[in-house]
Design an enzyme around this catalytic site. Structure first.
Site, PDB file in Angstrom:
ATOM      1  N   HIS A   1       0.859  -1.187   0.000  1.00 28.05           N
ATOM      2  CA  HIS A   1       0.000   0.000   0.000  1.00 28.05           C
ATOM      3  C   HIS A   1       0.898   1.240   0.000  1.00 28.05           C
ATOM      4  CE1 HIS A   1      -2.665   2.988   1.967  1.00 28.05           C
ATOM      5  NE2 HIS A   1      -3.673   2.239   1.587  1.00 28.05           N
TER       6      HIS A   1
ATOM      7  N   ASP B   1       3.358  -4.434   8.115  1.00 32.57           N
ATOM      8  CA  ASP B   1       2.157  -3.621   7.957  1.00 32.57           C
ATOM      9  C   ASP B   1       0.967  -4.545   8.229  1.00 32.57           C
ATOM     10  OD1 ASP B   1      -0.079  -2.278   7.139  1.00 32.57           O
ATOM     11  OD2 ASP B   1       0.687  -1.736   5.154  1.00 32.57           O
TER      12      ASP B   1
ATOM     13  N   GLN C   1      -4.211  -4.744   7.209  1.00 31.68           N
ATOM     14  CA  GLN C   1      -5.225  -5.718   6.774  1.00 31.68           C
ATOM     15  C   GLN C   1      -5.100  -7.029   7.538  1.00 31.68           C
ATOM     16  OE1 GLN C   1      -7.678  -4.913   4.888  1.00 31.68           O
ATOM     17  NE2 GLN C   1      -6.927  -3.027   3.954  1.00 31.68           N
TER      18      GLN C   1
ATOM     19  N   LYS D   1     -10.290  -0.288  10.892  1.00 35.49           N
ATOM     20  CA  LYS D   1     -10.526  -1.461  10.036  1.00 35.49           C
ATOM     21  C   LYS D   1     -10.866  -2.690  10.866  1.00 35.49           C
ATOM     22  CE  LYS D   1      -7.068  -0.048   6.627  1.00 35.49           C
ATOM     23  NZ  LYS D   1      -7.763   0.509   5.485  1.00 35.49           N
TER      24      LYS D   1
ATOM     25  N   CYS E   1      -5.020   2.714  -3.414  1.00 30.57           N
ATOM     26  CA  CYS E   1      -3.747   3.180  -2.840  1.00 30.57           C
ATOM     27  C   CYS E   1      -2.632   2.166  -3.070  1.00 30.57           C
ATOM     28  CB  CYS E   1      -3.873   3.506  -1.356  1.00 30.57           C
ATOM     29  SG  CYS E   1      -5.095   4.750  -1.002  1.00 30.57           S
TER      30      CYS E   1
HETATM   31  N1  C6P Z   1      -6.160   0.622   3.041  1.00 39.37           N
HETATM   32  C1  C6P Z   1      -8.069   0.327   1.580  1.00 39.37           C
HETATM   33  O1  C6P Z   1      -9.183   0.648   1.141  1.00 39.37           O
HETATM   34  P1  C6P Z   1      -4.782   3.860   7.234  1.00 39.37           P
HETATM   35  O2  C6P Z   1      -5.346   4.648   6.103  1.00 39.37           O
HETATM   36  O3  C6P Z   1      -3.572   4.506   7.838  1.00 39.37           O
HETATM   37  O4  C6P Z   1      -5.788   3.452   8.235  1.00 39.37           O
HETATM   38  O5  C6P Z   1      -4.276   2.475   6.599  1.00 39.37           O
HETATM   39  C2  C6P Z   1      -3.295   2.494   5.598  1.00 39.37           C
HETATM   40  C3  C6P Z   1      -3.088   1.139   5.026  1.00 39.37           C
HETATM   41  C4  C6P Z   1      -1.861   0.548   5.165  1.00 39.37           C
HETATM   42  N2  C6P Z   1      -1.616  -0.684   4.704  1.00 39.37           N
HETATM   43  C5  C6P Z   1      -2.560  -1.407   4.077  1.00 39.37           C
HETATM   44  C6  C6P Z   1      -2.246  -2.778   3.603  1.00 39.37           C
HETATM   45  C7  C6P Z   1      -3.834  -0.857   3.891  1.00 39.37           C
HETATM   46  O6  C6P Z   1      -4.763  -1.570   3.268  1.00 39.37           O
HETATM   47  C8  C6P Z   1      -4.109   0.460   4.361  1.00 39.37           C
HETATM   48  C9  C6P Z   1      -5.436   1.104   4.127  1.00 39.37           C
HETATM   49  C10 C6P Z   1      -7.516   1.083   2.762  1.00 39.37           C
HETATM   50  O7  C6P Z   1      -7.427  -0.595   1.108  1.00 39.37           O
HETATM   51  C11 C6P Z   1      -7.647   2.554   2.612  1.00 39.37           C
HETATM   52  S1  C6P Z   1      -6.635   3.191   1.319  1.00 39.37           S
END
Ligand code: C6P
Length: 409
Positions: free
Chosen positions: A122, A199, A202, A225, A364
């Site tokens: 991401h 990371d 997910q 999430k 993203c």
């Molecule tokens: N992905 C998606 O719709 P944040 O925005 O900081 O809570 O999470 C960032 C992030 C980091 N790593 C991974 C693997 C992610 O999937 C995400 C967030 C969302 O897929 C919003 S772009």
């Protein structure tokens, strides 16, 4: 196994109708819905024991501090952290990764050093490292993926040479759904002398995670999430690394003593929590963690595996639908696909008219889409409250999309 109807009854928003149809919410990878237990815990915190934390000696402030700190204990236990001192509250996974890039990265990365990422990251696990590498004259290298969206693990040892100081990778791809062999990557990276950031944005909401078994140095994830509110995230870090790292942001609460020209830092985890934190959001995350632990993360993962396997079979039977990524037994609850030559935004819009909420775009993950030869995909993502009947609704709605567009031509 999960009693999905009982789970659904905990989520007030799931009884909503959209365009006069029962809502089918398939965008939990972007942000999950919240159960009543989380909403009530936050309301109670505001109504009964709200005050700033770590500052007052009066009853309300002490109660608020206790609730905030209890949330940290719950999170520590949820991921089996060895100590609460390694649980830092941030705003989200993105801030957690940036904290490591700024604090650990700026102290430990120099010219010629390498940071190893994967092609399925991401943007939040790419851009902070690009900024660091550009500033320090370091280099980014990428572990490639196969055409079906798995990491090319046979390339890992070659890439892990003595220049690699950090390996940062996702536990689960937000596009391909691929669950990566995280423990193996951590072990091989450590054997090569690298520090490892996982990371977990997910991974943590969907899989059982034990940071001691995983062995990673850092783990980043977001509350929103995993049934919690927005505005609260977590960085887990090994205490010995966090102790040596300089502060990320300066301000109240992160200091021990402030002079006019220099200061000393508070102990962990407060050294990394400058300013008034997201107090009630932390309480909400604590309630979310209680909720998920109550369901059991093994049961959560099993429910999603079953639902996604069913959904993949249904979708794959549709003419002109192509799913990106590996087979169901290698992925979590995410299915990104292309459908005929219809633009993913049109697919998502037409699905919305049928009450089905999915995400469309690059999610993203532009470098990953480029690697797959795609500009955008439509993504359905599943969580604890999704059913196989909802997968049917998605497939039926897609059939309708195809009919509508056939008629329009
Ligand atoms: N992905 C998606 O719709 P944040 O925005 O900081 O809570 O999470 C960032 C992030 C980091 N790593 C991974 C693997 C992610 O999937 C995400 C967030 C969302 O897929 C919003 S772009």
């Amino acid at each position: 196994m999960l009693d999905v109807e009982q789970v659904r009854a905990d989520f007030p928003i799931l009884s909503r109708r959209v365009h006069e149809k029962a809502l089918v919410f398939l965008d939990s990878a972007a942000s999950s819905q919240k159960p009543r237990q989380v909403l009530e815990a936050m309301e109670k915190a505001y109504e009964e024991c709200y005050a700033n934390v770590h500052r007052g000696v009066y009853t309300l402030s002490e109660e608020a501090t206790n609730c905030y700190e209890a949330a940290r204990d719950k999170v520590a236990s949820f991921i089996n952290a060895p100590t609460r001192r390694g649980i830092i509250f941030t705003r989200n996974a993105t801030e957690s990764i940036n904290l490591v890039a700024y604090s650990w990265g700026r102290a430990n990365i120099g010219p010629g050093d390498r940071i190893l990422l994967t092609e399925m990251e991401h943007h939040s696990n790419i851009v902070p490292w690009q900024l660091l590498a550009q500033e320090k004259g370091a280099e980014l290298v990428y572990l490639p993926i196969t055409d079906d969206g798995l990491l090319q693990m046979e390339r890992l040892d070659d890439l892990l040479d003595e220049r690699v100081r950090l390996v940062a990778f996702t536990m689960m791809s937000n596009v391909l759904g691929t669950i990566t062999p995280a423990r193996e990557i951590v072990q091989r990276a450590h054997a090569a002398g690298a520090v490892v950031l996982v990371d977990g944005a997910q991974g943590v909401p969907h899989l059982p995670v034990d940071v001691q078994a995983l062995g990673c140095d850092f783990l980043a994830f977001s509350g929103h999430k995993m049934c919690g509110p927005t505005g609260i995230g977590v960085l887990y870090g090994k205490e010995e690394l966090l102790e040596k790292m300089p502060p990320f942001m300066g301000g109240g609460d992160m200091i021990r003593h402030v002079g006019l020209y220099e200061s000393t830092w508070n102990e962990l985890p407060y050294k990394f929590e400058a300013g008034t934190p997201a107090i009630v959001e932390a309480v909400g995350l604590g309630a979310a963690v209680d909720y998920l632990a109550g369901l059991g993360m093994e049961a959560v993962a099993a429910h999603e595996a079953e639902t996604v396997a069913y959904a993949m079979e249904r979708l794959a039977a549709l003419e002109g639908l192509h799913i990106a990524g590996p087979p169901a037994d290698r992925r979590g609850g995410v299915i990104a696909f292309t459908f005929r030559s219809i633009h993913p935004h049109d697919v998502a819009h037409l699905l919305d008219l049928e009450g089905v909420a999915v995400r469309a775009g690059h999610h993203c993950a532009q470098p990953l889409h480029k690697r797959l030869g795609l500009v955008a995909t439509t993504r359905a993502s599943f969580y604890i409250y999704n059913t196989t009947q909802e997968a049917d609704r998605l497939a039926e709605a897609l059939e309708k999309v195809a009919q509508v567009l056939r008629r329009a031509r």
